[in-house]
Design a protein around this motif. Structure first.
Motif, PDB file in Angstrom:
ATOM      1  N   LYS A 150       0.833  -1.178   0.000  1.00 18.49           N
ATOM      2  CA  LYS A 150       0.000   0.000   0.000  1.00 18.49           C
ATOM      3  C   LYS A 150       0.887   1.254   0.000  1.00 18.49           C
ATOM      4  O   LYS A 150       2.057   1.116   0.331  1.00 18.49           O
ATOM      5  N   HIS A 180      -1.573  -5.918   4.916  1.00 15.12           N
ATOM      6  CA  HIS A 180      -0.936  -6.858   5.858  1.00 15.12           C
ATOM      7  C   HIS A 180      -1.903  -7.340   6.939  1.00 15.12           C
ATOM      8  O   HIS A 180      -1.655  -8.355   7.569  1.00 15.12           O
ATOM      9  N   TYR A 181      -3.050  -6.638   7.106  1.00 14.36           N
ATOM     10  CA  TYR A 181      -4.035  -7.133   8.077  1.00 14.36           C
ATOM     11  C   TYR A 181      -4.601  -8.487   7.628  1.00 14.36           C
ATOM     12  O   TYR A 181      -4.975  -9.308   8.444  1.00 14.36           O
ATOM     13  N   LYS A 184      -2.699 -11.464   9.024  1.00 13.70           N
ATOM     14  CA  LYS A 184      -2.660 -11.755  10.469  1.00 13.70           C
ATOM     15  C   LYS A 184      -3.425 -13.062  10.733  1.00 13.70           C
ATOM     16  O   LYS A 184      -4.542 -13.238  10.242  1.00 13.70           O
ATOM     17  N   GLU A 218      -3.877   2.379  18.365  1.00 17.51           N
ATOM     18  CA  GLU A 218      -2.415   2.340  18.461  1.00 17.51           C
ATOM     19  C   GLU A 218      -1.951   3.306  19.526  1.00 17.51           C
ATOM     20  O   GLU A 218      -2.614   4.328  19.778  1.00 17.51           O
ATOM     21  N   ARG A 225       6.896   9.866  10.332  1.00 21.96           N
ATOM     22  CA  ARG A 225       6.223   9.789   9.026  1.00 21.96           C
ATOM     23  C   ARG A 225       5.308  10.970   8.756  1.00 21.96           C
ATOM     24  O   ARG A 225       4.372  10.846   7.966  1.00 21.96           O
ATOM     25  N   TYR A 228       4.319  11.889   5.216  1.00 22.36           N
ATOM     26  CA  TYR A 228       3.292  11.046   4.584  1.00 22.36           C
ATOM     27  C   TYR A 228       1.946  11.226   5.298  1.00 22.36           C
ATOM     28  O   TYR A 228       0.918  11.487   4.682  1.00 22.36           O
ATOM     29  N   ASP A 237      -5.068   6.047   5.681  1.00 17.54           N
ATOM     30  CA  ASP A 237      -4.000   5.178   6.185  1.00 17.54           C
ATOM     31  C   ASP A 237      -4.553   3.862   6.734  1.00 17.54           C
ATOM     32  O   ASP A 237      -3.905   2.819   6.606  1.00 17.54           O
ATOM     33  N   MET A 238      -5.726   3.897   7.340  1.00 23.60           N
ATOM     34  CA  MET A 238      -6.242   2.706   8.033  1.00 23.60           C
ATOM     35  C   MET A 238      -7.655   2.301   7.610  1.00 23.60           C
ATOM     36  O   MET A 238      -7.945   1.112   7.486  1.00 23.60           O
ATOM     37  N   HIS A 242      -7.290  -1.344   5.846  1.00 24.50           N
ATOM     38  CA  HIS A 242      -7.338  -2.380   6.888  1.00 24.50           C
ATOM     39  C   HIS A 242      -8.730  -2.553   7.509  1.00 24.50           C
ATOM     40  O   HIS A 242      -9.214  -3.664   7.660  1.00 24.50           O
ATOM     41  N   LYS A 342      -4.448   6.924  16.513  1.00 25.58           N
ATOM     42  CA  LYS A 342      -3.066   6.919  17.002  1.00 25.58           C
ATOM     43  C   LYS A 342      -3.072   7.545  18.391  1.00 25.58           C
ATOM     44  O   LYS A 342      -4.003   8.262  18.761  1.00 25.58           O
ATOM     45  N   LYS A 347      -2.511  -0.483  22.460  1.00 29.83           N
ATOM     46  CA  LYS A 347      -2.410  -1.055  21.121  1.00 29.83           C
ATOM     47  C   LYS A 347      -3.340  -2.258  21.112  1.00 29.83           C
ATOM     48  O   LYS A 347      -3.148  -3.222  21.868  1.00 29.83           O
ATOM     49  N   THR A 349      -6.046  -4.518  18.396  1.00 32.67           N
ATOM     50  CA  THR A 349      -6.827  -4.731  17.182  1.00 32.67           C
ATOM     51  C   THR A 349      -7.782  -5.872  17.489  1.00 32.67           C
ATOM     52  O   THR A 349      -7.334  -6.968  17.857  1.00 32.67           O
TER      53      THR A 349
HETATM   54  C1  BG6 Z   1       0.072   0.653   8.490  1.00 34.72           C
HETATM   55  C2  BG6 Z   1      -0.158   2.116   8.691  1.00 34.72           C
HETATM   56  O1  BG6 Z   1      -0.552   0.226   7.299  1.00 34.72           O
HETATM   57  O2  BG6 Z   1      -0.483  -0.064   9.588  1.00 34.72           O
HETATM   58  C3  BG6 Z   1       0.468   2.574  10.004  1.00 34.72           C
HETATM   59  O3  BG6 Z   1       0.414   2.837   7.615  1.00 34.72           O
HETATM   60  C4  BG6 Z   1      -0.027   1.727  11.150  1.00 34.72           C
HETATM   61  O4  BG6 Z   1       0.189   3.944  10.245  1.00 34.72           O
HETATM   62  C5  BG6 Z   1       0.115   0.246  10.829  1.00 34.72           C
HETATM   63  O5  BG6 Z   1       0.729   2.059  12.298  1.00 34.72           O
HETATM   64  C6  BG6 Z   1      -0.546  -0.597  11.894  1.00 34.72           C
HETATM   65  O6  BG6 Z   1      -0.265  -1.944  11.663  1.00 34.72           O
HETATM   66  P1  BG6 Z   1      -0.264  -2.995  12.834  1.00 34.72           P
HETATM   67  O7  BG6 Z   1       0.036  -4.296  12.182  1.00 34.72           O
HETATM   68  O8  BG6 Z   1       0.813  -2.560  13.804  1.00 34.72           O
HETATM   69  O9  BG6 Z   1      -1.614  -2.935  13.485  1.00 34.72           O
END
Ligand code: BG6
Length: 486
Positions: A150, A180-181, A184, A218, A225, A228, A237-238, A242, A342, A347, A349
């Motif tokens: 991404k 990448h989610y 997991k 998070e 960053r 960006y 971003d999220m 994700h 953020k 943290k 998910t």
């Molecule tokens: C990324 C975002 O795709 O995912 C980041 O760009 C974010 O801002 C990250 O911190 C979170 O990923 P994870 O795997 O730590 O939940």
């Protein structure tokens, strides 16, 4: 697995050091890499193969989980890595790269299968794709695949343009868009949970489910960053990727066959059925917020606007919560709440599925707690069921108890191991199809516009908190609350 070459563009970057090489190393240790296999690391730095291998060794010590216990594997793993220095904007360099790859293939007897992995800034995506075709790198006797990180565009229009360019070189089924989610383990477990449990299948609808809550909070701030993030915000971003992927994975119908095509088809149907938001309704369903100074893990941290690199008075969203509805017979009337932020308290998910309240009261007039199914994606990966039972110790009063399942975290693979293994095998089930990406951009578009035009309030929340009060009010309007871990 078939022999292949992995061409990693952006090999000297942060993601390669933190995630990609540690994942490849673990796959090597666990004998999950193809044989023969060659990694051609492409980067701008003037390094020899030896220097690059030292860099990887250092990265593995820094970020790899089991490098010290697996040190006997280190040298043979590093030997598989070759380094090719080039300027990604120089078209001629791709022909040289092509010759280099061909020589390696001959030497190692690799049958021309090529996996191109773009772990580079998005400004390079299109150029690389065009040059892969022009140089002949995409013409070989084997298959070709593209793994791409991404962001896939920054709005609907740019995503479409990017897709069109990629389509000139790669077929849709050759493109593996990484979210990448989706790598997991607990996210990949979602389909199986429903598939293998009639109990879950039976309640996965609006008759039993009151609401679904998906949180990705998070504790980190914008880190280094800002360049960006300040143009991106949490929505791009999220949420666009994700969080909407988690909605699709949770809400999709079980396909008749668990093939990548059918799984992605079912996900697309979810995305098509999410009720579109009109820009004027954004304020009613979406909360935008930004962190102020506060304490995270006992440390005082700066407000977003005081972070290095953030524009003065920026209105960037560092937190977004939204309520959405999926207009299908199965989910009609069930709100899905999503939120991400953020600099929050923890943290975490997770997906919390709240069942409809049993409504009855027990014999002493106490109200029963709802059944909750909590899928913890990170940390403490696992599943919790909250159920009611008669308490042996409390005069037979009903009480809520939690049943936990928590696998050994050391035995869980990293997202990137699963994703790399799938792409190597040609299994695209856990990669985003173009239609999913396109529909996600379409859904967030009015929200982005409302944010950019400042048409909705920008709430402030203290760093280290659970986000703004407005996000709690969003659920309270419907008679719900955000659940913490039971
Ligand atoms: C990324 C975002 O795709 O995912 C980041 O760009 C974010 O801002 C990250 O911190 C979170 O990923 P994870 O795997 O730590 O939940």
């Amino acid at each position: 697995m078939e022999s292949m070459t992995l061409l990693l563009f952006g090999a000297t970057g942060d993601l390669a050091a933190r995630k990609i090489f540690p994942a490849l190393f673990r796959m090597y240790v666990n004998k999950q890499l193809p044989q023969p296999f060659s990694i051609i690391a492409v980067g701008r730095r003037k390094w020899s193969a030896r220097q690059f291998q030292d860099h990887v060794a250092h990265a593995l010590h820094m970020y790899g989980q089991d490098c010290t216990t697996q040190s006997q594997h280190m040298q043979p793993f590093l030997q598989m890595i070759d380094y090719f220095e080039m300027n990604l904007k120089d078209g001629r360099a791709y022909s040289e790269l092509h010759h280099h790859v061909q020589r390696k293939e001959e030497e190692l007897q690799i049958s021309g299968n090529r996996l191109f992995y773009l772990s580079v800034a998005p400004e390079f995506f299109e150029g690389i794709s065009v040059n892969l075709k022009k140089s002949g790198l995409c013409n070989s006797t084997g298959w070709k695949r593209l793994m791409i990180e991404k962001p896939f565009g920054r709005d609907l229009q740019s995503a479409r343009e990017l897709n069109q360019t990629l389509a000139e070189t790669f077929l849709e089924e050759e493109i593996y868009r990484i979210d990448h989610y989706l790598g997991k383990p607990m996210v990949q477990n979602l389909e199986s949970l429903e598939y293998a449990n009639p109990m879950i299948q039976a309640i996965w609808n609006n008759e039993y489910i009151a609401n679904v809550q998906i949180t990705a909070s998070e504790t980190v701030g914008v880190e280094e960053r800002a360049g960006y993030y300040d143009h991106t915000g949490a929505i791009r971003d999220m949420i666009q990727n994700h969080l909407l992927q988690l909605v699709m994975m949770t809400a999709m119908h079980l396909p008749r066959h668990m093939t990548p095509e059918e799984i992605r088809d079912e996900k697309r149907k979810v995305m098509e059925a999410i009720r579109p938001l009109r820009q004027e309704d954004v304020g009613q369903h979406v909360i935008r917020a930004q962190y102020e100074t506060g304490y995270v893990d006992g440390q005082e941290v700066a407000a977003y606007r005081d972070e290095i690199g953030v524009a003065k008075g920026a209105t960037t969203d560092t937190f977004v919560a939204a309520r959405l509805f999926i207009d299908t017979p199965r989910w009609q009337g069930v709100p899905f709440y999503i939120r991400t932020g953020k600099r929050m308290k923890e943290k975490s998910t997770r997906i919390v599925v709240e069942c409809k309240s049993p409504k009855q009261q027990d014999s002493q007039g106490d109200t029963l707690e709802p059944n909750l199914l909590v899928i913890r994606i990170f940390p403490d990966e696992g599943i919790t069921w909250q159920v009611n039972q008669k308490s042996p110790g409390k005069d037979g009063k009903l009480e809520a108890v939690s049943l936990h399942y928590m696998p050994d975290p050391n035995k869980l693979p990293e997202a990137y191991e699963l994703l790399l293994a799938d792409a190597m095998k040609g299994n695209a089930a856990h990669f985003a199809h173009w239609r999913e990406v396109e529909l996600s951009w379409q859904w967030v578009e009015p929200i982005i516009q409302a944010f950019e035009q400042n048409a909705v309030p920008l709430h402030m929340y203290e760093a280290g908190s659970n986000g703004p009060k407005a996000a709690d009010a969003l659920l309270e309007q419907d008679g719900f609350q955000w659940w913490l871990d039971p």
